[in-house]
Structures are given as C-alpha cells and as structure tokens.
Design an enzyme around this catalytic site. Structure first.
Site, short mmCIF file in Angstrom:
data_model
loop_
_atom_site.label_atom_id
_atom_site.label_comp_id
_atom_site.label_asym_id
_atom_site.label_seq_id
_atom_site.Cartn_x
_atom_site.Cartn_y
_atom_site.Cartn_z
N LYS A 116 3.83 -60.85 -4.36
CA LYS A 116 4.17 -59.93 -5.43
C LYS A 116 6.46 -60.17 -5.79
O LYS A 116 6.66 -59.66 -6.94
CB LYS A 116 4.32 -58.54 -5.45
N LYS A 198 -9.85 -66.17 -8.12
CA LYS A 198 -10.35 -65.10 -8.13
C LYS A 198 -10.39 -64.73 -9.18
O LYS A 198 -9.49 -65.04 -10.33
CB LYS A 198 -9.50 -63.89 -7.42
N LYS A 201 -7.56 -60.65 -15.16
CA LYS A 201 -7.41 -60.46 -16.34
C LYS A 201 -6.32 -61.27 -16.79
O LYS A 201 -6.01 -61.01 -17.62
CB LYS A 201 -7.07 -58.86 -16.72
#
Ligand code: TRP
Length: 332
Positions: A116, A198, A201
């Site tokens: 991140k 994976k 969205k």
C-alpha cells in the site's frame, strides 16, 4: 447459556466500495454458514478504510450500502452480532493500547503495508502503518477463538497472535489467542479478464469484476467475455487459470465437484460453460439483490439494526477493555 459453549468467531470487512463476487464467495457466504454453528461477531471495518483517503459523502454511502448488502447476504441479526466498527469506541481505545505492544520492526515487515505504501506513495500515514494493531484490537476485544480470513490477512492474524501472547505473558492471561479459519469451500475468485490476479473492484477492465448487485444481464455478459485458453476442454489443469477460476466459481455456487463439472461439459465448448456459470451466478445473486433493494429503501430499519448491534457489541467487549486498562496500570 448455550452461547458461551460455542466457539467465538470474529471477522470484518472493509466497506470500501461495492462488494464483489469475490468478497461474497470468499468471505461473506462463509460468514453466513458459520453463524449456524458458532457465536459470530462481524464488523464493517470503517475505521480501517480511512488509512486511504475517502470522499466523505461516498464513504457514508459505501458504509450503508455494505451494511445493507451484508444483511441481504443472509447475515442474520438474530443469530450474529453485525455492527459498524466506528460505533464501538472500544476498538479505537484498545488499538491505541495495543499499538504500544506492537513493535516498529513487526509492522515494517507487513507485506500489505509495503504494497500500500507503493500504491499510495503520496499518503503513507501512521494509520496505514499501525493498521494491524487496530485489527488485533477488533479480534482480541471479543476473545475470538476463530478468525476466518483470506490469505492476504494471514500475516496480520499472525501478528495478532503474537501481540496477544506477548500481552498475556506480561500481565497474565487476558486474551484468547485466536486461530485462523480457512474454509475449504471459500473460493479465491480471480479476475475474469486477468485470471492470474484476484478479482478486484479496482480492475481496470470492468468485465474482470462481477459486483454483488450487478443485474442478471450484466453478470451473464461478463461471464461470456471471460478469458479462457485455446484448449477448448473444460478441465482443471495447471496453466488454465481462466477455466480453473470459472470451475471454482461454478463449484461454489452449485456445490458440484470438479469431476461433476467436467462430466457436465464433456464434449461441449467454452461458450456453453461460460454461459452456464454466468446463469448460475446470476441466479445465486438475484435474491440477494432483491433483498438489498428492499433493505436500502428502509433506512429506519437499517438504523435501528446497526444501533442495536453497536449496543450489543459494546456490552460484549466492555469487560475485556476494562481488564486490559487495569492490568496496564490505568486508574479506575
Ligand atoms: N483488514 C481486513 C481486510 O482488509 C478487514 C479487517 C479488519 C478484519 N479487522 C479485522 C478481518 C479483523 C478479520 C478480523 O480485509
């Protein structure tokens, strides 16, 4: 007290945008199954979402949508406690205490933090770094025995266990040391367009990701466009990421085994298979979407429900927080 004999399960999901088929098959469907057997506490981890910048109006909408969607998936307030994390201040309180029992070095090794930090290089805030201490607080507040988590959260769960063991060692038994729970049927759903990644969205190709609330037509269209391979035989094998993914999804929604699926589609092409998977998924999600549409109109019911859940969750975790504060040395 039947409840106290059941194992306590805790899990949470971030309300950061729409819920995907991957979230549903990989997590929420399993929450629904577990509530029949265990004493389950589930949360919408809204405090976790602000480690990444959120637009306030959108964030409010995401939280309500996720709350209604998860109820629509069959999380039953009569069977489970399902609450919004920020409504229970004990989470933030215990997180602060636990952050003082979590080492800089440990947090530095978290692969999600490293990922991140690359993705949000302009905002590597302290919360992003201490996020696992908050997650540990979530779990340990309820003395959870079992924590169903995806593979991406395994490292955070391991850290939770270390924090619990460390605290127990310093101050005598305080926390149950939780075990991870990895159900066999919890499919890891991959992108329909890049099946080596994976389902997400944030997939740049909208056809890669099926949303829980997509219409039947949209779902079938996305499956028809799913990436496969050139062998044209429906069978599970290495290198057939697209087909393997579709088999996982089909198996998760129909309960069929690999062998049964391979037999059903023997001699048929990928077109038939993709259509069948799309139709099965759409049929599976239809009642959820209908329930969601009814719930989202009923703001009064939603509010009543999450307020009652916050009270129930607060009551359940009060003793643990008090015990911790006393043991550490705070004055009462
Ligand atoms: N960090 C988890 C995720 O992003 C969500 C989460 C927050 C969680 N607290 C938790 C999961 C406690 C399990 C237990 O997916």
């Amino acid at each position: 007290m039947e409840q106290s004999q059941k194992k306590v399960v805790f899990s949470a999901i971030q309300p950061s945008g729409t819920i995907t088929l991957g979230n549903y098959l990989g997590a929420i469907k399993n929450w629904q199954v577990m509530q029949e057997e265990f004493d389950c506490v589930y949360a919408l981890a809204d405090l976790h979402t602000i480690t990444v910048r959120q637009e306030p109006a959108q964030m409010r909408k995401n939280i309500i949508d996720a709350y209604a969607s998860i109820l629509a998936c069959g999380i039953d307030p009569e069977k489970s406690v399902f609450f919004i994390q920020s409504h229970v201040p004990a989470h933030a309180q215990l997180a602060w205490v636990l952050s003082c029992y979590t080492q800089f070095g440990e947090l530095s090794r978290m692969t999600q933090f490293k990922d991140k930090s690359v993705k949000h290089a302009e905002n590597i805030n302290a919360g992003l770094f201490t996020y696992p201490s908050l997650m540990a607080a979530d779990i340990l507040l309820y003395q959870a025995d079992l924590v169903p988590v995806g593979q991406d959260q395994q490292q955070h769960l391991e850290l939770t266990r270390n924090i619990a063991t460390r605290f127990n060692g310093l101050y005598s038994d305080t926390f149950t040391v939780p075990e991870g729970y990895y159900p066999k049927a919890g499919a890891r759903v991959m992108s329909l367009q890049n099946p080596e990644n994976k389902m997400s969205k944030s997939d740049t190709n909208i056809n890669g990701c099926v949303h829980l609330l997509d219409s039947t037509d949209v779902i079938i269209k996305k499956f028809k466009r799913a990436v496969t391979d050139s062998e044209a035989i429906v069978r599970r094998a290495e290198g057939k990421d697209g087909i393997n993914n579709l088999m996982n999804i089909y198996s998760a929604v129909t309960g069929l085994s690999d062998e049964q699926i391979e037999n059903e589609f023997a001699g048929k092409g990928y077109g038939d298979f993709k259509l069948a998977v799309g139709e099965a998924v759409a049929e599976n999600l239809r009642p959820i979407r209908e329930k969601y549409e009814a719930l989202i109109k009923d703001k009064a019911y939603l509010e009543e429900s999450y307020k009652a859940a916050a009270v129930a969750a607060s009551l359940r975790c009060r003793k643990t927080l008090q015990k911790v504060m006393k043991k550490v040395g705070f004055v009462f």
